[in-house]
Design an enzyme around this catalytic site. Structure first.
Site, PDB file in Angstrom:
ATOM      1  CD  GLU A 104      42.096  37.163  38.126  1.00 28.24           C
ATOM      2  OE1 GLU A 104      42.330  37.532  39.295  1.00 28.24           O
ATOM      3  OE2 GLU A 104      41.724  37.931  37.224  1.00 28.24           O
ATOM      4  CD  GLU A 126      37.949  39.667  39.645  1.00 23.41           C
ATOM      5  OE1 GLU A 126      38.152  40.798  40.127  1.00 23.41           O
ATOM      6  OE2 GLU A 126      38.505  38.639  40.086  1.00 23.41           O
TER       7      GLU A 126
END
Ligand code: GAL
Length: 920
Positions: free
Chosen positions: A612, A519
């Site tokens: 995720e 991210e």
């Protein structure tokens, strides 16, 4: 300091010369790892007569400043202006802040430590003149450190606490409310016999948090800033064989530098490695396999040899391949003339017939091999180096998902941070093995190492146990998530850190893919960010072209340049959609409709998986009412959350703002069968990031709590991941004196397809799972005390059952050890569960009694916990309140002792409990 030699030596004959080959010898501070190393045939940690690998974990002196520290800094840091650590995890990372380094900093002496991992010689660093810090008292050989604390490594200086409880604490909830920050020193004498003259002697640090700088005999040797990487420093120029040798290590761990608990200190193993000048280079072997089938496989071995002597040498490299203690092949000698100071890569290859393949259970077996490399210099053996490896074929298919050895394996994975709960960051093999055992029971077959390289021993475990691993290195690049995170050193260290990471871990068969970012902010900066991604991607591929390289994306969309860089598409939350379900409409932040189809359309040749998913939140054993009627909702006051209690309801319907319940994720995965699978955020609760209650200490996102107790969610995942395992699980507990007559929904997780619920034998109805439903719910049950039971069916036949009874008052304690026999090595652990029971032996599900734990005999309590994220009692306390009926005490035997260890638990008014452990 000592060297233990394994007894199983055998003689090895090569060209008429008899060499002693120490087949599984090792030097270690942990017998557990010795056993594992031996079992796994993964003999990375070993000593032979030609190469010594010596643990120096014992006998350290430790000092951490409480006031103003010394000025021996690596570099100037920017002033921290925003100390808020309670930012939503998917917030957009921000630009770095420039600072003007002063000439007084030590950075220029540290940078050369990365030179072996910088490809372009022109970019390698020159060590400046001068002896920084040489006058500083702590680096002097005769400095009197007897008042410093005596410690053993692995050591996490912060874990014993105390926790900071104030709202504006120097270390807030994000980093775990523990004193991780500051400057500290470690000192130790090295015993270097005169006979070592002529040897090359390295210091191998498996991990130190952070900004390590090392002095030997007053000389600054070098260092390594990134706390998660392993590194080596050459002590030889400064060592005094036969004389006094003083090692002094300075660490400097910044506040506001992480989104989770980093720990503080030399938290992994430290070694001395002694070799001859002609030697296999650091992590200098690379074993790869190709053309793999049940009948044969090609094993390619590349060995990097360094000649650190001052003259030319004629060198031969031979590698033998072993499995289960038997030699199965030899890669014959390749000869080369190596100039003084030169290195050379020698490549060889062999075809093995009927290889024993490595693959994940339950359908495959994680068989392991060892390559034993011999270096012969001018006719004399000079080095022997072992490399554990496995033979497996991986296919990352855009339609079929992951194939291991040709067979589809659905990725049933979890994310794991590095801490070990109450033991903190200090690595312990048994604690890590226990986590993996619990995850195995869950049906998990894959781990994503969020978001940093692990202890090496963890990868030995995943190799041996057959977990698939995504090995990850960075949570940020140039752009920052916290004020003092890795972005400060990214420009100088991205290359050495990335290359070192891959060279260390590339022989582990469990590692299936590299992730070079999570991210990162560069997802948001179009071509500019993609260019940085490409730069890192290229480094990864230069180091290892056999595995896919990726970075996880929670923002980058199919049409952006960022995902185009990646070999496989690693999506965080985007696949099933972010803030897109009805209950999430009012929230601010990234909003994304389910993106699996769009990514598939844009990249039809790339495998997609979710790195995720979920970020579902709950506290074990806590149920709050009313219960949300849909399948997924962001936790809020009255919607699964209580700010007053700092707890989240375990009906397992509530999530982080950007998350989705397991049920929602399952449906999305099932609707997109080309998706290879998921890594749930997270397997275990971890220290720090206590979303949504930042006055707490640890996270709410685990399938398992911080103490290792299963939340209800465990059974939801188990019902999906182990469809053939007969199980049914009822929630909530059934002890609600204040709810008599009130609606109290009952949910059942089962691997069956249908179930009937009974209260005191009276049926409350039989229900069947519909399409894309994963739980059975009886949402209008009216509570009355009694016995709640469920019978689950599969294909119409009885499959499994579960029962929950109303408990009476707490009356007695019970202790259950996960292992009664532990080794007396000071490392092995017994995890002992305390249960608070009523008079009839039923768990009292909301019991919070204060328990006093004691040990008699040759053992000691290492830590206690109860899995409550909001409990700020120090982990080293031997008094601990039970939380929802349970507590945990972790006990070890004192090294070198024998005899029974008696562990007792007492609480006023309750019958005490005891358990006896044996340390043979
Ligand atoms: C993700 C992030 C993880 C963790 C998680 C919390 O966005 O990548 O590191 O913060 O959220 O739910």
């Amino acid at each position: 300091m000592h060297v233990n030699l394994w007894p199983g030596m055998f003689r090895y004959v090569f060209r008429g010369t008899v060499y002693m080959l120490l087949f599984s010898s090792w030097t270690g501070s942990s017998c557990k790892s010795a056993r594992l190393v031996q079992d796994a045939n993964s003999v990375r940690q070993e000593s032979t007569s030609l190469r010594e690998h010596i643990s120096i974990n014992n006998d350290w002196k430790f000092f951490r400043y409480t006031g103003e520290p010394d000025k021996l800094i690596y570099d100037v840091r920017p002033e921290v202006t925003d100390r808020n650590d309670n930012v939503v995890a998917d917030s957009r990372p921000t630009e770095s802040v420039a600072v003007n380094a002063s000439s007084q900093v030590l950075k220029n002496w540290i940078l050369p430590s990365g030179n072996d991992f910088i490809a372009d010689p022109a970019k390698q660093h020159q060590r400046p003149q001068g002896k920084p810090g040489a006058d500083f008292p702590f680096v002097q050989n005769n400095f009197d450190d007897h008042n410093w604390e005596s410690v053993q490594l692995p050591h996490d200086w912060a874990i014993k606490g105390p926790f900071y409880s104030e709202p504006d604490a120097i270390v807030g909830g994000g980093m775990g409310r523990l004193p991780v920050h500051g400057v500290a020193w470690y000192r130790r004498k090295l015993d270097i016999p005169a006979a070592d003259k002529g040897k090359v002697i390295y210091l191998d640090v498996d991990g130190a948090m952070s900004y390590t700088m090392v002095w030997l005999n007053g000389h600054l040797v070098g260092g390594w800033p990134y706390g998660y990487n392993s590194f080596r420093l050459d002590l030889t120029p400064y060592i005094n064989p036969g004389g006094d040798n003083q090692l002094a290590i300075r660490l400097d761990n910044p506040t506001n530098s992480a989104r989770w608990y980093p720990g503080g200190g030399i938290y992994r193993n430290v070694w001395l490695t002694k070799v001859n000048p002609v030697q296999v280079a650091q992590w200098g072997t690379f074993v790869t396999t190709k053309n793999v089938s049940a009948s044969s496989a090609t094993v390619d071995v590349v060995v990097q040899v360094s000649n650190k002597s001052d003259h030319e040498q004629q060198i031969e490299v031979i590698t033998d391949i072993f499995t289960a203690g038997k030699k199965v092949a030899t890669i014959p000698a390749s000869a080369v003339i190596l100039k003084a100071g030169a290195t050379h890569k020698s490549a060889g290859s062999v075809i093995l017939q009927h290889p024993q393949l490595w693959g994940p259970p339950p359908t495959q077996t994680p068989n392991l091999y060892t390559a034993v490399t011999h270096i012969i210099s001018n006719g004399k053996p000079v080095d022997e180096y072992r490399t554990g490896f496995g033979i497996r074929a991986l296919t990352f298919d855009a339609v079929k998902g992951l194939l291991v050895n040709g067979a589809p394996v659905r990725v049933q994975g979890v994310n794991q941070h590095h801490d070990l709960g109450a033991l903190g960051a200090a690595f312990n093999v048994r604690a890590a093995e226990r986590q993996l055992e619990i995850l195995r029971e869950l049906g998990c077959n894959a781990i994503r190492l969020a978001h940093n390289p692990p202890a090496q021993e963890l990868l030995d475990l995943t190799d041996r146990m057959g977990f698939l691993v995504i090995d990850e290195i960075f949570d940020n690049w140039e752009r920052k998530k916290t004020p003092l995170d890795f972005h400060l050193i990214f420009p100088d260290w991205y290359e050495p850190d990335t290359r070192a990471f891959i060279r260390r871990d590339r022989n582990h068969p469990s590692v299936i893919a590299w992730s070079f970012g999570n991210e990162v902010g560069e997802q948001y900066t179009a071509e500019q960010g993609a260019a940085i991604a490409k730069k890192l991607y290229d480094i990864v591929k230069e180091e290892d072209s056999t595995r896919p390289a990726t970075a996880s994306m929670n923002y980058a969309k199919p049409g952006m340049p960022f995902p185009a860089v990646m070999d496989i598409l690693s999506l965080n939350y985007q696949g099933e959609g972010i803030r897109d379900a009805p209950a999430y409409q009012q929230l601010q932040g990234i909003r994304t409709s389910p993106l699996y189809p769009a990514f598939q359309q844009q990249f039809p040749g790339k495998m997609i998986f979710s790195s995720e998913t979920a970020s579902a939140l709950s506290t074990r054993g806590t149920y709050l009412f009313p219960v949300f009627e849909g399948i997924s909702a962001p936790v809020g006051e009255g919607t699964g959350g209580s700010g007053k209690l700092q707890q989240v309801s375990a009906y397992e319907l509530y999530t982080a703002a950007f998350g989705a319940s397991p049920d929602k994720v399952f449906a999305s995965q099932d609707k997109h069968p080309y998706v290879a699978g998921e890594f749930v955020w997270s397997g275990f609760d971890y220290l720090g990031e206590p979303t949504p209650y930042y006055s707490a200490r640890s996270s709410y996102s685990g399938i398992v709590d911080l103490a290792g107790f299963k939340k209800d969610r465990f059974y939801l995942y188990q019902s999906r991941w182990r469809p053939d395992y007969k199980m049914a699980h009822i929630l909530p507990h059934w002890t609600w004196p204040e709810r008599v007559g009130a609606i109290t929904p009952v949910h059942v997780f089962t691997s069956g397809d249908e179930a009937e619920l009974f209260l005191d034998g009276v049926s409350l109805g039989r229900k069947k799972k519909g399409p894309y439903t994963y739980r059975l719910r009886w949402d209008s049950v009216v509570y009355k005390p009694g016995v709640l039971s469920v019978v689950a069916y599969k294909n119409g036949a009885v499959w499994a059952a579960d029962t929950v009874r109303t408990a009476g008052e707490a009356a007695q304690l019970q202790l259950i050890a996960d292992r009664d026999n532990i080794r007396a090595d000071g490392k092995d652990l017994s995890f002992i569960t305390l249960r608070v029971l009523d008079g009839a032996g039923v768990l009292v599900p909301r019991a919070g009694n204060r328990i006093r734990f004691e040990v008699s005999g040759p053992g000691e309590i290492v830590a206690t916990d109860n899995g409550d994220p909001a409990d700020l009692q120090s982990f080293s306390s031997t008094v601990r309140k039970a939380f929802n009926g349970l507590a945990m005490v972790i006990v070890r035997a004192k090294p070198g002792t024998t005899g029974p260890i008696k562990v007792t638990a007492q609480s006023p008014g309750l019958t005490p409990a005891q358990v006896i452990l044996n340390a043979p």
